[in-house]
Write a protein that holds these residues in place. Structure first.
Motif, short mmCIF file in Angstrom:
data_model
loop_
_atom_site.label_atom_id
_atom_site.label_comp_id
_atom_site.label_asym_id
_atom_site.label_seq_id
_atom_site.Cartn_x
_atom_site.Cartn_y
_atom_site.Cartn_z
N UNK A 106 8.22 2.18 17.75
CA UNK A 106 7.37 2.57 16.62
C UNK A 106 7.88 3.86 15.98
N UNK A 107 7.66 3.98 14.67
CA UNK A 107 8.05 5.20 13.97
C UNK A 107 7.29 6.38 14.56
N UNK A 108 8.01 7.47 14.78
CA UNK A 108 7.38 8.68 15.32
C UNK A 108 6.44 9.31 14.29
N UNK A 109 6.86 9.33 13.03
CA UNK A 109 6.07 9.98 11.98
C UNK A 109 6.07 9.09 10.73
N UNK A 110 5.32 7.99 10.76
CA UNK A 110 5.31 7.11 9.59
C UNK A 110 4.74 7.84 8.36
N UNK A 111 5.19 7.43 7.19
CA UNK A 111 4.81 8.10 5.94
C UNK A 111 3.30 8.11 5.71
N UNK A 112 2.60 7.11 6.16
CA UNK A 112 1.16 7.04 5.92
C UNK A 112 0.38 8.12 6.66
N UNK A 113 0.96 8.67 7.70
CA UNK A 113 0.28 9.75 8.44
C UNK A 113 0.33 11.08 7.68
N UNK A 114 1.31 11.23 6.82
CA UNK A 114 1.50 12.48 6.07
C UNK A 114 0.50 12.55 4.92
N UNK A 115 -0.45 13.46 5.00
CA UNK A 115 -1.45 13.58 3.94
C UNK A 115 -1.00 14.51 2.83
N UNK A 116 0.18 15.09 2.95
CA UNK A 116 0.65 16.02 1.92
C UNK A 116 1.68 15.39 0.98
N UNK A 117 1.94 14.09 1.14
CA UNK A 117 2.88 13.41 0.24
C UNK A 117 2.56 11.91 0.19
N UNK A 118 2.46 11.40 -1.02
CA UNK A 118 2.24 9.97 -1.20
C UNK A 118 3.59 9.27 -1.01
N UNK A 119 3.66 8.26 -0.15
CA UNK A 119 4.94 7.57 0.08
C UNK A 119 5.53 7.00 -1.22
N UNK A 120 6.85 7.03 -1.31
CA UNK A 120 7.54 6.51 -2.49
C UNK A 120 7.23 5.06 -2.75
N UNK A 121 7.07 4.27 -1.71
CA UNK A 121 6.75 2.85 -1.90
C UNK A 121 5.40 2.65 -2.58
N UNK A 122 4.43 3.51 -2.26
CA UNK A 122 3.11 3.42 -2.88
C UNK A 122 3.24 3.77 -4.36
N UNK A 123 4.01 4.81 -4.67
CA UNK A 123 4.25 5.18 -6.07
C UNK A 123 4.95 4.04 -6.80
N UNK A 124 5.92 3.41 -6.17
CA UNK A 124 6.64 2.29 -6.78
C UNK A 124 5.70 1.12 -7.06
N UNK A 125 4.89 0.74 -6.08
CA UNK A 125 3.95 -0.37 -6.28
C UNK A 125 2.94 -0.05 -7.38
N UNK A 126 2.46 1.20 -7.41
CA UNK A 126 1.52 1.60 -8.46
C UNK A 126 2.19 1.44 -9.83
N UNK A 127 3.45 1.87 -9.92
CA UNK A 127 4.18 1.73 -11.18
C UNK A 127 4.36 0.28 -11.58
N UNK A 128 4.70 -0.58 -10.63
CA UNK A 128 4.86 -2.00 -10.92
C UNK A 128 3.56 -2.62 -11.42
N UNK A 129 2.43 -2.09 -10.95
CA UNK A 129 1.12 -2.62 -11.33
C UNK A 129 0.53 -1.89 -12.53
N UNK A 130 1.28 -0.95 -13.09
CA UNK A 130 0.82 -0.13 -14.21
C UNK A 130 -0.43 0.66 -13.84
N UNK A 131 -0.45 1.15 -12.59
CA UNK A 131 -1.53 1.99 -12.11
C UNK A 131 -1.01 3.41 -11.89
#
Length: 164
Positions: free
Chosen positions: A90-115
């Motif tokens: 398992x990932x030691x520090x997955x991106x979803x645990x970090x509350x100080x940065x939105x993961x790039x994949x989430x930003x990408x999906x939001x952009x694809x959905x025009x959100x």
């Protein structure tokens, strides 16, 4: 922690996972948490009641709280499919645990959905399991059909051009 009374399903999952034909996010979370991988075919070999039981395990990030998910899964797969899940680290520090940065994949999906990409405050206010779900749905570069419904359910489906 005790098992929940019913499977832990988000509203956006009910159509695709209510009958547990597909692996719900709560089971995916626990698979990732314990470093276990199963195929959809292996999941579907399990009797409905076994799938329902696995979907009732808590979604807490602490593997010490509920260590029986992995044991239950192993026994069920051995009994009904004569296979074992695949192990991974398992990932030691997955991106979803970090509350100080939105993961790039989430930003990408939001952009694809025009959100609008969730801001850090919105991201930090989500429950850890909700952050996991969005990060999991956003792991591939192409649009995920469940991403927008999840964003809507979590109160984050804001059109990109909407005023703040």
């Amino acid at each position: 922690m005790a098992l929940t009374e019913t499977p832990l399903l988000f509203e956006f999952e009910v159509v695709s996972s209510e009958d547990l034909t597909f692996i719900p996010m709560c089971v995916r979370f626990n698979l990732d948490r314990f470093g276990l991988r199963i195929s959809l075919a292996q999941w579907q070999l399990l009797p409905y009641e076994d799938r329902r039981l696995l979907a009732r395990f808590p979604v807490d990030d602490d593997t010490e709280i509920e260590p029986n998910f992995d044991h239950a899964l192993f026994e069920m797969l051995r009994t009904h499919a004569n296979v074992e899940p695949e192990w991974f680290a398992p990932e030691e520090a997955p991106a979803w645990r970090n509350v100080s940065a939105v993961p790039g994949g989430v930003a990408n999906q939001a952009g694809l959905a025009d959100l609008r990409t969730p801001d850090i405050e919105d991201w930090a206010q989500l429950a850890p399991f909700q952050r996991y779900v969005l990060a999991k749905l956003a792991r591939k570069p192409e649009a995920n059909h469940d991403f927008v419904p999840a964003m809507r359910e979590f109160g984050l489906a804001v059109p990109r051009n909407a005023a703040r």
